[in-house]
Design a protein around this motif. Structure first.
Motif, mmCIF file in Angstrom:
data_model
loop_
_atom_site.group_PDB
_atom_site.id
_atom_site.type_symbol
_atom_site.label_atom_id
_atom_site.label_comp_id
_atom_site.label_asym_id
_atom_site.label_seq_id
_atom_site.Cartn_x
_atom_site.Cartn_y
_atom_site.Cartn_z
ATOM 1 N N PRO A 19 0.855 -1.198 0.000
ATOM 2 C CA PRO A 19 0.000 0.000 0.000
ATOM 3 C C PRO A 19 0.886 1.241 0.000
ATOM 4 O O PRO A 19 1.684 1.429 0.926
ATOM 5 C CB PRO A 19 -0.791 -0.114 1.307
ATOM 6 N N PRO A 20 0.781 2.068 -1.022
ATOM 7 C CA PRO A 20 1.701 3.200 -1.117
ATOM 8 C C PRO A 20 1.690 4.056 0.137
ATOM 9 O O PRO A 20 0.640 4.439 0.639
ATOM 10 C CB PRO A 20 1.160 3.981 -2.322
ATOM 11 N N GLY A 21 2.862 4.372 0.645
ATOM 12 C CA GLY A 21 2.965 5.212 1.831
ATOM 13 C C GLY A 21 3.174 4.412 3.099
ATOM 14 O O GLY A 21 3.673 4.962 4.091
ATOM 15 N N ILE A 22 2.777 3.158 3.090
ATOM 16 C CA ILE A 22 3.132 2.283 4.211
ATOM 17 C C ILE A 22 4.571 1.844 3.939
ATOM 18 O O ILE A 22 4.880 1.459 2.809
ATOM 19 C CB ILE A 22 2.207 1.047 4.262
ATOM 20 N N PRO A 23 5.459 1.913 4.932
ATOM 21 C CA PRO A 23 6.838 1.516 4.656
ATOM 22 C C PRO A 23 6.889 0.136 4.004
ATOM 23 O O PRO A 23 6.230 -0.790 4.442
ATOM 24 C CB PRO A 23 7.496 1.514 6.033
ATOM 25 N N GLY A 24 7.667 0.045 2.930
ATOM 26 C CA GLY A 24 7.675 -1.151 2.107
ATOM 27 C C GLY A 24 8.381 -2.320 2.763
ATOM 28 O O GLY A 24 8.954 -2.187 3.843
ATOM 29 N N CYS A 28 15.937 2.563 0.425
ATOM 30 C CA CYS A 28 14.566 2.411 -0.070
ATOM 31 C C CYS A 28 14.031 1.041 0.303
ATOM 32 O O CYS A 28 14.738 0.040 0.228
ATOM 33 C CB CYS A 28 14.577 2.578 -1.594
ATOM 34 N N ALA A 29 12.790 1.008 0.756
ATOM 35 C CA ALA A 29 12.177 -0.270 1.109
ATOM 36 C C ALA A 29 11.026 -0.617 0.178
ATOM 37 O O ALA A 29 10.320 -1.586 0.406
ATOM 38 C CB ALA A 29 11.674 -0.220 2.564
ATOM 39 N N GLY A 30 10.837 0.196 -0.858
ATOM 40 C CA GLY A 30 9.752 -0.096 -1.793
ATOM 41 C C GLY A 30 8.403 0.317 -1.246
ATOM 42 O O GLY A 30 7.440 -0.438 -1.343
ATOM 43 N N SER A 31 8.321 1.516 -0.675
ATOM 44 C CA SER A 31 7.050 1.990 -0.139
ATOM 45 C C SER A 31 6.120 2.499 -1.235
ATOM 46 O O SER A 31 4.985 2.857 -0.962
ATOM 47 C CB SER A 31 7.313 3.107 0.889
ATOM 48 N N ALA A 32 6.633 2.572 -2.465
ATOM 49 C CA ALA A 32 5.814 2.912 -3.640
ATOM 50 C C ALA A 32 5.053 4.223 -3.479
ATOM 51 O O ALA A 32 3.929 4.350 -3.951
ATOM 52 C CB ALA A 32 4.838 1.768 -3.960
ATOM 53 N N ASN A 33 5.687 5.215 -2.840
ATOM 54 C CA ASN A 33 4.943 6.455 -2.594
ATOM 55 C C ASN A 33 5.815 7.698 -2.688
ATOM 56 O O ASN A 33 5.495 8.725 -2.108
ATOM 57 C CB ASN A 33 4.322 6.394 -1.185
ATOM 58 N N CYS A 34 6.899 7.607 -3.467
ATOM 59 C CA CYS A 34 7.846 8.727 -3.563
ATOM 60 C C CYS A 34 7.103 10.059 -3.705
ATOM 61 O O CYS A 34 7.390 11.032 -3.025
ATOM 62 C CB CYS A 34 8.769 8.547 -4.759
ATOM 63 N N ILE A 35 6.173 10.055 -4.680
ATOM 64 C CA ILE A 35 5.235 11.173 -4.757
ATOM 65 C C ILE A 35 3.945 10.679 -4.143
ATOM 66 O O ILE A 35 3.382 9.718 -4.646
ATOM 67 C CB ILE A 35 4.971 11.602 -6.224
ATOM 68 N N PRO A 36 3.398 11.292 -3.113
ATOM 69 C CA PRO A 36 3.796 12.575 -2.556
ATOM 70 C C PRO A 36 4.775 12.546 -1.384
ATOM 71 O O PRO A 36 5.277 13.613 -1.012
ATOM 72 C CB PRO A 36 2.471 13.155 -2.072
ATOM 73 N N ILE A 37 5.023 11.404 -0.773
ATOM 74 C CA ILE A 37 5.939 11.475 0.373
ATOM 75 C C ILE A 37 6.499 10.100 0.687
ATOM 76 O O ILE A 37 5.775 9.110 0.713
ATOM 77 C CB ILE A 37 5.244 12.086 1.622
ATOM 78 N N CYS A 38 7.805 10.062 0.903
ATOM 79 C CA CYS A 38 8.453 8.825 1.306
ATOM 80 C C CYS A 38 8.283 8.643 2.808
ATOM 81 O O CYS A 38 8.670 9.527 3.572
ATOM 82 C CB CYS A 38 9.943 8.874 0.960
ATOM 83 N N PRO A 39 7.725 7.511 3.245
ATOM 84 C CA PRO A 39 7.461 7.380 4.677
ATOM 85 C C PRO A 39 8.710 7.241 5.523
ATOM 86 O O PRO A 39 8.670 7.479 6.724
ATOM 87 C CB PRO A 39 6.594 6.121 4.770
ATOM 88 N N ILE A 40 9.831 6.839 4.918
ATOM 89 C CA ILE A 40 11.015 6.566 5.730
ATOM 90 C C ILE A 40 12.190 7.489 5.397
ATOM 91 O O ILE A 40 13.273 7.312 5.922
ATOM 92 C CB ILE A 40 11.457 5.092 5.576
ATOM 93 N N GLN A 41 11.987 8.466 4.522
ATOM 94 C CA GLN A 41 13.024 9.415 4.110
ATOM 95 C C GLN A 41 14.207 8.728 3.427
ATOM 96 O O GLN A 41 15.356 9.153 3.557
ATOM 97 C CB GLN A 41 13.522 10.284 5.272
ATOM 98 N N ALA A 42 13.895 7.648 2.701
ATOM 99 C CA ALA A 42 14.936 7.057 1.860
ATOM 100 C C ALA A 42 15.207 7.983 0.680
ATOM 101 O O ALA A 42 16.298 7.993 0.109
ATOM 102 C CB ALA A 42 14.480 5.692 1.342
ATOM 103 N N LYS A 43 14.202 8.761 0.330
ATOM 104 C CA LYS A 43 14.338 9.751 -0.733
ATOM 105 C C LYS A 43 14.790 11.058 -0.094
ATOM 106 O O LYS A 43 14.270 11.448 0.953
ATOM 107 C CB LYS A 43 12.968 9.935 -1.404
ATOM 108 N N TYR A 44 15.751 11.720 -0.727
ATOM 109 C CA TYR A 44 16.245 12.983 -0.168
ATOM 110 C C TYR A 44 15.141 14.043 -0.145
ATOM 111 O O TYR A 44 14.361 14.169 -1.095
ATOM 112 C CB TYR A 44 17.413 13.524 -1.017
ATOM 113 N N ASP A 45 15.066 14.758 0.949
ATOM 114 C CA ASP A 45 14.306 16.006 0.950
ATOM 115 C C ASP A 45 15.143 17.053 1.682
ATOM 116 O O ASP A 45 16.054 16.723 2.446
ATOM 117 C CB ASP A 45 12.919 15.845 1.581
ATOM 118 N N ALA A 46 14.823 18.322 1.451
ATOM 119 C CA ALA A 46 15.704 19.409 1.907
ATOM 120 C C ALA A 46 15.757 19.548 3.415
ATOM 121 O O ALA A 46 16.601 20.288 3.929
ATOM 122 C CB ALA A 46 15.284 20.723 1.256
ATOM 123 N N SER A 47 14.901 18.846 4.147
ATOM 124 C CA SER A 47 14.988 18.940 5.611
ATOM 125 C C SER A 47 16.351 18.445 6.091
ATOM 126 O O SER A 47 16.820 18.837 7.163
ATOM 127 C CB SER A 47 13.863 18.159 6.291
#
Lengths: 158, 579
Positions: A118-123, B227-246
Motif C-alpha cells: 500500500p503506497p505510503g506504508i513503509p515497504g 529504499c524499502a519499496g514503499s511505492a509512494n515517492c510522490i507525494p511522500i516517502c514514509p522513511i526518508q529514503a528519498k532525499y528532501d531538503a529537511s
C-alpha cells in the motif's frame, strides 16, 4: 463471499461499515420509490433487507450461492448499489470522498490482490521489487498445473 | 523551532528567502562557513525536531492516507496565508490566462517541493548548455557543462544519488567521481522492459532503458535508510529514503547534528510563517531589506549585507515584479524585461498499454528506469528531445489505477473470486510510458503578479500565460511513435495515448542567467545584473533545458553559488570550479 476473503480486520470493518451506512442509497427501497429517506421503524433499511436476502438464500442451501445472490441483487436497484458499495469500500478503502481514519488505510484489499505494497506504508525491504512475487498472478480462469514432480514423489512414497 | 520575530535593526550577513532545496543547501554551506544567516520560509513549521534531528513526518503521512485525492500535494497542508497550487484546485491560486493551463504544482513549506518530488537526479547533457550555438534553438547558458561538471558531482554527494557510474547517459562523468551509492536495484518491470528493448532503435538512435540516477538511498546514507519499496515517492516517502531538503535545513539550524560541521559553523536563524512580499531597494540599486508579511498580517523588514531569493521559479519573479517602484517601474532586477518570462515546464505525454503477462505494479519506487538515449541529437534543430519515464505504478496516472479498475469491474457485475482474479490480472498487466518533452523557451510564456486577484494575505496571485510550442508538439509525435515501437517489442496491446498534456512539476526559465544584462536577469552565479547584493537561485535561472528533470542541476548551481558567496565574504579571488 462477495469479497472472496476471510478474517477481515475489525477496525477496518467498523470504519468501512460506517461509510456504507452513510452512503446507503435510500431513495429507492425494494419495490417502491421514496422521495425522502425511509422512515425509521416503518420502512425496511436496505442493509437489513440485504442481510435477509442473503440469509434466505443461504438457508435454501443452493449450490451456487454467489450466482443466485448476485442474480437476486441485480433485479433490485437499491440492493445492487448497496452491495457494490460494500465491495468497493473494502477493496479501495474508501468510497467517493468518504475516507476512513488513517489507521485502516492499509486494510484496503486491492493491494493484497495485486501483490503490492500500500503506497505510503513503509515497504517490505530493499530489493523486494526485483523479483516477481512468490505467489504469481495467473490469467483469470487459469487452473494451476499440479506440480508433476511432487505428484511423482508422493506416488513413490506410497 | 522558528524564532517569533527578528530584530529589525539587525543586519545579517545573508538573508535567504525560501527554505526549499536551493535555500537549504545555500543556508547550510553558508552556516558551515560561519556566516550569520537568516533563513525565511512561508511554511509554518519544520517536520523534524531541530534539537534532536528526529524526523516528524507522520502528520504528513496521515494527511495523505485520509486524502481522497492522492496527488502531489495531498500530504501537505495548504496554508491559508500562503496557498500552494494543486492539481485539483489549480485556479484557486494560479490565475490562468494562457491558451493552455499551467499544470505543475509546488509546495510552500519548510523543505519545499523536495518532500513530494520523485527523486530523479539526472545531469543535463553538454549540448544543452550551448543549445543556441549547436542547434539554433533556445539560448546558450553562460556556463558550459565543463564548468558545472565538478559541481554535478558535489550535488550528487550532497543529496545522495544512487546510480551506475559505468553507464553513459549522455552526460560524461570524470573518473574518480562515481555516484555516491550503487544504482537502485531495477524492478522486475524495469528488467523486463530493458530486456525486451535490447537492440531497439528509433530514428537511428538506440532506445536504451537504464536505471535512473535517483536521490534515493540504495544503502544507508546521511543517517537515512535505504529504499524499502514503499511505492509512494510522490507525494511522500514514509522513511526518508528519498532525499528532501529537511536534511540540510536540519544541519543549518543545528550544526551539532551535522557530521561535517566545522568549528566555524554557525546555526542559521530560522524565521518561518513568513511570506516575502517585497524586495526593498535604495537609490543606489542596493537591496536594503526584505518586507515580510506574517499570517496575522503584521509586517516586518529584515536586512542583510547580501540577499538570496530561493522561493521557487514561480514565486521569485512574482515578488520581483510586485516590488516595482517609481524608480524601478519594471520591477526589481528587471531592467532586461526577462523576469517572469520564458516560463517553461516539461510537458508530459502519457501513453499506456496492456501487457501479455504481469510485470507487477506498485512495487519499488514510482519510477526507477527510463530511456535517456533519445534526449539529444541533431534532431533538436527541428523537434524537441524527450526522455521516457517507465512507471512502476501501472496506469495510476493515466487511469487512476488500481481504484478505477475496482470500480469498473464491480460495476460490470464482478464479485467474489472472479473479481479478485480479474482485478489482479488487469492491474498487474498495466504498463505506462510517459514522455517528458523538452520545452522551447518562449518569451510570451510568462508569470506576473495579478493586478486584480489576491491571496488571503493580500498578496497577488500568480497570473500565468502558457502555451506549448510546435517544437514540443513535434517532439511529442516522435515520442508516441517511439512508445509504440517499445510496446510492440513487449507484445503489448491496446495502445492508448491520453489526450492533452500534463505538468511534470518542473518550473523553469523565469529569471534566466546570461552574460548580457540586456537579455538576462543574472550571471551564472545567480547574482542579478542590476543589484550586486541580490542573488537568485533555482530552476528559474535556466535559459534553456533538455528533457531531464531539473533538480540535480538546481543543486549543482546552488552549491556553486554558495561557494561564490562564501568566497565573496572572504574577499577571495574568483575561485576555480574545484571546491
Amino acid at each position: 463471499m462477495l469479497l472472496d476473503a476471510t478474517h477481515l480486520p475489525e477496525a477496518a470493518a467498523r470504519a468501512f461499515f460506517r461509510i456504507i451506512l452513510e452512503n446507503t442509497p435510500t431513495y429507492y427501497a425494494p419495490g417502491d420509490r421514496y422521495v425522502e429517506g425511509p422512515i425509521d421503524g416503518v420502512d425496511p433499511h436496505p442493509f437489513d433487507v440485504l442481510w435477509e436476502v442473503f440469509s434466505q438464500l443461504e438457508e435454501e442451501s443452493t449450490e451456487d450461492l454467489e450466482t443466485r445472490f448476485n442474480a437476486t441483487l441485480a433485479a433490485d436497484v437499491s440492493l445492487s448499489i448497496l452491495a457494490r458499495n460494500i465491495i468497493i469500500v473494502w477493496y479501495n478503502g474508501y468510497l467517493g470522498n468518504n475516507m476512513p481514519p488513517a489507521e485502516v488505510y492499509a486494510s484496503a484489499l486491492v493491494w493484497q490482490v495485486i501483490r503490492a505494497n500500500p503506497p505510503g506504508i513503509p515497504g517490505p525491504y530493499y530489493g523486494e521489487w526485483a523479483y516477481p512475487p512468490s505467489d504469481p498472478i495467473l490469467p483469470p480462469g487459469h487452473t494451476p498445473q499440479k506440480d508433476q514432480h511432487l505428484e511423482h514423489e508422493r506416488r513413490k512414497r506410497r | 523551532m522558528s524564532v517569533e520575530s527578528v530584530d529589525e535593526s539587525k543586519t545579517f550577513d545573508v538573508a535567504i528567502a525560501g527554505a526549499g532545496l536551493a535555500g537549504a543547501l545555500i543556508a547550510h554551506r553558508l552556516s558551515r562557513a560561519g556566516l550569520d544567516v537568516l533563513l525565511i520560509d512561508a511554511g509554518d513549521r519544520p517536520y523534524f525536531d531541530p534539537a534532536t534531528g528526529e524526523d516528524l513526518r507522520q502528520p504528513l503521512l496521515d494527511r495523505f492516507f485520509t486524502n481522497p485525492v492522492k496527488m502531489t500535494n495531498s500530504a501537505f497542508p495548504d496554508l491559508a496565508y500562503a496557498p500552494s497550487p494543486s492539481e485539483t484546485t489549480l485556479n484557486k491560486y494560479f490565475v490562468q490566462k494562457g491558451s493552455l493551463p499551467f499544470q505543475s504544482t509546488y509546495s510552500r513549506m519548510v523543505g519545499g517541493t523536495t518532500y513530494h518530488w520523485l527523486g530523479t537526479a539526472l545531469r543535463y547533457v553538454p549540448n544543452t548548455f550551448q543549445e543556441k550555438t549547436v542547434y539554433g534553438r533556445g539560448a546558450d547558458w553562460p556556463l558550459t557543462y565543463n564548468d558545472l561538471e565538478d559541481w554535478y558531482w558535489e550535488a550528487e554527494k550532497a543529496i545522495g544519488v544512487a546510480g551506475n557510474s559505468d553507464v553513459d547517459l549522455g552526460a560524461p562523468r570524470k573518473a574518480g567521481q562515481p555516484y555516491p551509492m550503487p544504482e537502485i536495484l531495477p524492478t522486475y518491470n524495469d528488467q523486463k522492459v530493458a530486456a525486451a528493448t535490447r537492440g531497439l532503435t528509433f530514428e537511428g538512435m538506440p532506445v536504451a532503458f537504464n536505471s535512473t540516477p535517483q536521490a534515493r538511498n540504495s544503502i544507508p546514507y546521511q543517517g537515512r535508510p535505504p529504499c524499502a519499496g514503499s511505492a509512494n515517492c510522490i507525494p511522500i516517502c514514509p522513511i526518508q529514503a528519498k532525499y528532501d531538503a529537511s536534511v540540510h535545513i536540519k544541519w543549518a539550524m543545528n550544526p551539532s547534528l551535522d557530521e561535517g560541521a566545522t568549528i566555524d559553523s554557525k546555526a542559521v536563524t530560522p524565521l518561518f510563517s513568513a511570506v516575502l512580499q517585497k524586495v526593498l531597494v535604495d537609490d543606489r540599486n542596493r537591496i536594503i531589506g526584505l518586507s515580510i508579511k506574517r499570517p496575522d498580517r503584521s509586517e516586518l523588514t529584515v536586512s542583510a549585507r547580501l540577499y538570496v531569493l530561493a522561493m521557487h521559479a514561480m514565486e521569485i519573479p512574482k515578488v520581483l515584479l510586485w516590488s516595482a517602484t517609481e524608480t524601478l517601474p519594471h520591477g526589481v532586477a528587471n531592467s532586461s524585461g526577462v523576469v517572469g518570462r520564458y516560463l517553461m515546464d516539461h510537458d508530459v505525454k502519457i501513453t499506456y498499454a496492456r501487457l501479455p503477462e504481469p510485470y507487477y505494479v506498485f512495487r519499488g519506487p514510482l519510477s526507477s528506469s527510463g530511456c535517456e538515449s533519445l534526449r539529444d541529437g541533431p534532431f533538436r534543430k527541428d523537434r524537441s528531445g524527450f526522455r521516457i519515464e517507465l512507471q512502476n505504478t501501472g496506469t495510476s496516472w493515466a487511469t487512476g489505477s488500481p481504484f478505477s479498475n475496482v470500480v469498473d469491474l464491480v460495476n460490470r457485475g464482478y464479485t467474489g473470486k472472479k473479481l479478485r482474479d480479474q482485478l489482479a490480472w488487469d492491474v498487474s498487466t498495466q504498463i505506462e510510458l510517459n514522455g517528458l518533452l523538452e520545452p522551447e523557451p518562449n518569451y510570451d510564456n510568462c508569470i506576473k503578479p495579478s493586478q486584480t486577484l489576491f491571496d488571503p494575505l493580500g498578496l497577488p496571485r500568480p497570473e500565468i500565460r502558457y502555451s506549448i510550442s510546435d517544437y514540443s508538439y513535434a517532439g511529442a509525435k516522435a515520442f508516441v511513435e517511439a512508445a509504440k515501437t517499445i510496446y510492440a517489442r513487449l507484445g503489448a496491446t491496446g495502445f492508448s495515448e491520453v489526450p492533452g498534456w500534463f505538468g511534470a512539476g518542473h518550473v523553469m526559465g523565469t529569471t534566466r542567467m546570461g552574460h548580457d544584462p540586456n537579455t538576462s536577469c543574472c550571471d551564472s552565479y545567480g547574482r542579478t545584473h542590476d543589484h550586486p547584493n541580490l542573488f537568485i537561485t533555482g530552476s528559474g535561472l535556466f535559459p534553456t533545458v533538455d528533457s531531464a528533470n531539473p533538480t540535480l542541476t538546481i543543486t549543482a548551481v546552488a552549491l556553486r553559488t554558495a561557494q561564490h558567496i562564501v568566497d565573496s565574504f572572504n574577499e577571495a579571488p574568483e575561485p576555480s570550479h574545484h571546491q
